[in-house]
Design a protein around this motif. Structure first.
Motif, mmCIF file in Angstrom:
data_model
loop_
_atom_site.group_PDB
_atom_site.id
_atom_site.type_symbol
_atom_site.label_atom_id
_atom_site.label_comp_id
_atom_site.label_asym_id
_atom_site.label_seq_id
_atom_site.Cartn_x
_atom_site.Cartn_y
_atom_site.Cartn_z
ATOM 1 N N GLY A 193 35.558 32.859 33.931
ATOM 2 C CA GLY A 193 35.275 33.759 35.049
ATOM 3 C C GLY A 193 34.753 35.102 34.563
ATOM 4 N N TYR A 194 34.326 35.931 35.496
ATOM 5 C CA TYR A 194 33.637 37.176 35.148
ATOM 6 C C TYR A 194 34.324 38.390 35.754
ATOM 7 C CZ TYR A 194 29.680 34.311 33.658
ATOM 8 O OH TYR A 194 28.879 33.410 33.016
ATOM 9 N N ILE A 195 34.113 39.535 35.087
ATOM 10 C CA ILE A 195 34.509 40.831 35.642
ATOM 11 C C ILE A 195 33.297 41.763 35.568
ATOM 12 C CG2 ILE A 195 35.422 41.725 33.434
ATOM 13 C CD1 ILE A 195 37.637 43.119 35.126
ATOM 14 N N ALA A 196 33.078 42.533 36.638
ATOM 15 C CA ALA A 196 31.978 43.505 36.649
ATOM 16 C C ALA A 196 32.564 44.889 36.909
ATOM 17 C CB ALA A 196 30.963 43.160 37.729
ATOM 18 N N ASP A 236 36.966 43.445 25.262
ATOM 19 C CA ASP A 236 37.111 42.475 24.169
ATOM 20 C C ASP A 236 38.580 42.282 23.795
ATOM 21 O OD1 ASP A 236 36.058 40.908 21.791
ATOM 22 O OD2 ASP A 236 37.190 42.492 20.784
ATOM 23 N N ARG A 237 39.317 43.387 23.766
ATOM 24 C CA ARG A 237 40.734 43.331 23.392
ATOM 25 C C ARG A 237 41.535 42.437 24.350
ATOM 26 N NH1 ARG A 237 44.540 48.704 22.502
ATOM 27 N NH2 ARG A 237 46.291 47.617 21.573
ATOM 28 N N HIS A 238 41.050 42.352 25.599
ATOM 29 C CA HIS A 238 41.775 41.555 26.594
ATOM 30 C C HIS A 238 41.083 40.229 26.890
ATOM 31 C CE1 HIS A 238 44.834 44.552 27.158
ATOM 32 N NE2 HIS A 238 43.893 45.468 27.173
ATOM 33 N N GLY A 239 40.220 39.783 25.970
ATOM 34 C CA GLY A 239 39.702 38.415 26.081
ATOM 35 C C GLY A 239 38.392 38.258 26.808
ATOM 36 N N PHE A 240 37.617 39.330 26.929
ATOM 37 C CA PHE A 240 36.318 39.240 27.602
ATOM 38 C C PHE A 240 35.174 39.469 26.614
ATOM 39 C CE2 PHE A 240 39.136 40.541 31.121
ATOM 40 C CZ PHE A 240 38.732 39.672 32.125
ATOM 41 N N ASP A 241 34.068 38.743 26.824
ATOM 42 C CA ASP A 241 32.829 38.999 26.085
ATOM 43 C C ASP A 241 31.837 39.679 27.018
ATOM 44 O OD1 ASP A 241 33.570 37.743 23.677
ATOM 45 O OD2 ASP A 241 33.146 35.772 24.562
ATOM 46 N N VAL A 242 31.306 40.824 26.608
ATOM 47 C CA VAL A 242 30.323 41.527 27.446
ATOM 48 C C VAL A 242 29.017 40.730 27.461
ATOM 49 C CG1 VAL A 242 28.926 43.624 27.629
ATOM 50 C CG2 VAL A 242 31.379 43.785 27.118
ATOM 51 N N VAL A 243 28.498 40.456 28.663
ATOM 52 C CA VAL A 243 27.255 39.678 28.782
ATOM 53 C C VAL A 243 26.116 40.495 29.406
ATOM 54 C CG1 VAL A 243 28.428 37.439 28.883
ATOM 55 C CG2 VAL A 243 27.976 38.672 31.022
ATOM 56 N N HIS A 244 26.430 41.678 29.910
ATOM 57 C CA HIS A 244 25.375 42.490 30.528
ATOM 58 C C HIS A 244 25.764 43.970 30.473
ATOM 59 C CE1 HIS A 244 22.307 43.735 33.476
ATOM 60 N NE2 HIS A 244 23.237 44.527 33.934
ATOM 61 N N VAL A 245 24.804 44.820 30.092
ATOM 62 C CA VAL A 245 24.981 46.280 30.162
ATOM 63 C C VAL A 245 23.697 46.881 30.710
ATOM 64 C CG1 VAL A 245 25.348 48.423 28.870
ATOM 65 C CG2 VAL A 245 26.502 46.338 28.117
ATOM 66 N N SER A 246 23.802 47.661 31.783
ATOM 67 C CA SER A 246 22.631 48.396 32.269
ATOM 68 C C SER A 246 23.086 49.720 32.879
ATOM 69 C CB SER A 246 21.846 47.567 33.297
ATOM 70 O OG SER A 246 22.670 47.232 34.398
ATOM 71 N N HIS A 247 22.108 50.567 33.194
ATOM 72 C CA HIS A 247 22.390 51.871 33.808
ATOM 73 C C HIS A 247 21.537 51.977 35.073
ATOM 74 C CE1 HIS A 247 23.843 52.508 29.702
ATOM 75 N NE2 HIS A 247 24.570 53.492 30.179
ATOM 76 N N PRO A 248 21.957 51.289 36.158
ATOM 77 C CA PRO A 248 21.121 51.260 37.360
ATOM 78 C C PRO A 248 21.197 52.574 38.142
ATOM 79 C CG PRO A 248 23.162 50.050 37.739
ATOM 80 C CD PRO A 248 23.202 50.536 36.311
ATOM 81 N N GLY A 249 20.196 52.833 38.956
ATOM 82 C CA GLY A 249 20.192 54.022 39.810
ATOM 83 C C GLY A 249 21.120 53.820 40.996
ATOM 84 N N ASP A 291 23.362 57.678 33.679
ATOM 85 C CA ASP A 291 24.689 57.995 33.147
ATOM 86 C C ASP A 291 25.804 57.218 33.842
ATOM 87 O OD1 ASP A 291 24.618 59.306 35.571
ATOM 88 O OD2 ASP A 291 25.096 61.301 34.779
ATOM 89 N N ILE A 292 25.431 56.229 34.672
ATOM 90 C CA ILE A 292 26.417 55.323 35.269
ATOM 91 C C ILE A 292 26.145 53.935 34.685
ATOM 92 C CG2 ILE A 292 27.341 54.319 37.396
ATOM 93 C CD1 ILE A 292 27.687 57.365 37.282
ATOM 94 N N MET A 293 27.163 53.349 34.053
ATOM 95 C CA MET A 293 26.921 52.046 33.422
ATOM 96 C C MET A 293 27.462 50.910 34.289
ATOM 97 S SD MET A 293 29.535 52.277 30.220
ATOM 98 C CE MET A 293 31.100 53.125 30.345
ATOM 99 N N PHE A 294 26.801 49.784 34.163
ATOM 100 C CA PHE A 294 27.144 48.559 34.897
ATOM 101 C C PHE A 294 27.349 47.492 33.815
ATOM 102 C CE2 PHE A 294 24.974 45.065 37.691
ATOM 103 C CZ PHE A 294 26.209 44.496 37.984
ATOM 104 N N ILE A 295 28.609 47.086 33.662
ATOM 105 C CA ILE A 295 28.952 46.137 32.594
ATOM 106 C C ILE A 295 29.543 44.876 33.207
ATOM 107 C CG2 ILE A 295 30.577 45.738 30.686
ATOM 108 C CD1 ILE A 295 29.976 48.360 29.563
ATOM 109 N N VAL A 296 29.053 43.727 32.773
ATOM 110 C CA VAL A 296 29.602 42.441 33.213
ATOM 111 C C VAL A 296 30.131 41.730 31.968
ATOM 112 C CG1 VAL A 296 29.160 40.297 34.465
ATOM 113 C CG2 VAL A 296 27.828 42.351 35.020
ATOM 114 N N ALA A 297 31.327 41.152 32.088
ATOM 115 C CA ALA A 297 31.922 40.450 30.953
ATOM 116 C C ALA A 297 32.502 39.118 31.413
ATOM 117 C CB ALA A 297 33.010 41.308 30.309
ATOM 118 N N ARG A 298 32.496 38.160 30.493
ATOM 119 C CA ARG A 298 32.959 36.801 30.792
ATOM 120 C C ARG A 298 34.274 36.542 30.055
ATOM 121 N NH1 ARG A 298 32.458 31.653 28.577
ATOM 122 N NH2 ARG A 298 32.166 30.002 30.108
#
Ligand SMILES: [Zn+2]
Length: 302
Positions: A193-196, A236-249, A291-298
Motif C-alpha cells: 500500500g501507499y502513503i502520500a 524508510d525507517r518505518h518500512g516505506f520506499d519513496v517512489v515519487h518526489v515533486s514540488h507542485p504549485g 518549497d512544498i514537497m509532495f512525496i509518495v511512498a510504498r
C-alpha cells in the motif's frame, strides 16, 4: 499554510510547551543541537529541524478550533473549497499514474479537515474515510459534504482493515509525534500500500533564502520542518520506499492572499475590509515557490 502569530492561545501553548519536548531526533534518534533558525533545534546527525515541543490533546484541540480555519491559518477555509479541490485533483492525477489500481483501494486520510479531499475522491475509489482532531471541521465534513469523517486523534483510532492508501495533506508538520503516526500508518496500510504526504521543504531554495522569515515557520501550529532527505529517512525507517518526489504549485483564491498580505503581514485590516468585496478577488491564483514537497511512498512487502 498561512498563519497569524497573534497573542492568545498560541502564545500560551508555546510558553507551556517550549521546554517539554522529546529528547531525541524523531527521524534518527540522535541528539538535537542548536539551529541557525531562532527557537528551533537541529539534529546533529541527520539535520532534521524541529520546534521540539510536546503538546497535549487538549492543547491541540484548542489550537485547531473554529478560529484556526476562519481567520488564523486560513481566512475562511470553507470559502477556499474550489482552489483546495483544484489542488487535490492535480495530486490525484499524479497518484493515478503512480498507482494504476488506486480505484480499487480503500483510502484513509489523516487530518481530513472539512472533508474536501474525501469528497473529491469518494466516488473514485473503493472506500474513503478520514480523521481529524477538529470537531468543527469533521462535523461540517459529515453534515455538509456527507463523507465518512471521524473526530479524534489518529493515535488512538482503530483503523478498519484493508487500507490501501493513506493521505496526509499538509498535516505532518502539525503533529507533535509524526514518527508515531507514520509507524501506525505502516501497520494500518496493507503490504504494497501507499502513503502520500505534502509538507513544506526546509531545504528548498525559497526556504533557505527566507531563513527565519520563511512563511512556513510558525510554531506551535507548525512543529516540524522536513526536507526531502529527512522525510524520506523517516518513511524508510518505518518500512516505506519513496517512489515519487515533486514540488507542485498550489492554487489559492486571491482574497485569501490579499488577507494574508494586507491584514496579517502589514496590519492594514481596514484597507483589506474596504476592498475585499471586489469581484476581482474571487479569482484563484496558482503559485509555485517550489518549497512544498509532495512525496509518495510504498510500504515494503517484508
Ligand atoms: Zn536526526
Amino acid at each position: 499554510m498561512i498563519t497569524l502569530d497573534r497573542p492568545g492561545v498560541e502564545t500560551t501553548i508555546r510558553e507551556a510547551a517550549l521546554d517539554a519536548g522529546s529528547d531525541g531526533c524523531l527521524v534518527c534518534s540522535s541528539a538535537y543541537g542548536p539551529s541557525k533558525l531562532p527557537g528551533l533545534k537541529c539534529c546533529t546527525e541527520c539535520g532534521f529541524i524541529t520546534a521540539d515541543m510536546a503538546l497535549s490533546d487538549d492543547e491541540l484541540s484548542a489550537l485547531y478550533g473554529e478560529d484556526y480555519f476562519h481567520g488564523n491559518e486560513y481566512r475562511n477555509y470553507v470559502s477556499e473549497e474550489v482552489s483546495l479541490k483544484d489542488n487535490f485533483r492535480r495530486r490525484l492525477r499524479t497518484l493515478h499514474e503512480l498507482i494504476p489500481d488506486l480505484r480499487e483501494r480503500r483510502v484513509f486520510e489523516i487530518g481530513c479537515a472539512y472533508g474536501f479531499f474525501l469528497d473529491e475522491v469518494k466516488g473514485d475509489v473503493a472506500a474513503a474515510s478520514g480523521i481529524d482532531i477538529s470537531a468543527d471541521a469533521t462535523r461540517y465534513a459529515r453534515d455538509v459534504k456527507h463523507v465518512d469523517a471521524i473526530t479524534g486523534n489518529y493515535s488512538d483510532y482503530v483503523t478498519p482493515p484493508g487500507i490501501g492508501f493513506v493521505a496526509m495533506w499538509d498535516t505532518i508538520e502539525h503533529l507533535p509525534r509524526p514518527d508515531l503516526f507514520i509507524e501506525k500508518a505502516a501497520q494500518d496500510i496493507d503490504k504494497g500500500g501507499y502513503i502520500a504526504v505534502t509538507t513544506g521543504d526546509i531545504a528548498s531554495l525559497n526556504a533557505r533564502m527566507r531563513g527565519k522569515h520563511w512563511r512556513m515557520i510558525h510554531p506551535p501550529t507548525h512543529l516540524h520542518y522536513f526536507s526531502v532527505d529527512t522525510l524520506s529517512k523517516l518513511l524508510d525507517r518505518h518500512g516505506f520506499d519513496v517512489v515519487h518526489v515533486s514540488h507542485p504549485g498550489n492554487a489559492r483564491d486571491l482574497r485569501s492572499i490579499l488577507h494574508f498580505v494586507l491584514d496579517l503581514r502589514l496590519g492594514w485590516g481596514g484597507l483589506y475590509r474596504r476592498i475585499a468585496g471586489w469581484r476581482i478577488f474571487n479569482m484563484s491564483l496558482s503559485m509555485n515557490l517550489f518549497d512544498i514537497m509532495f512525496i509518495v511512498a510504498r510500504r515494503r512487502d517484508t
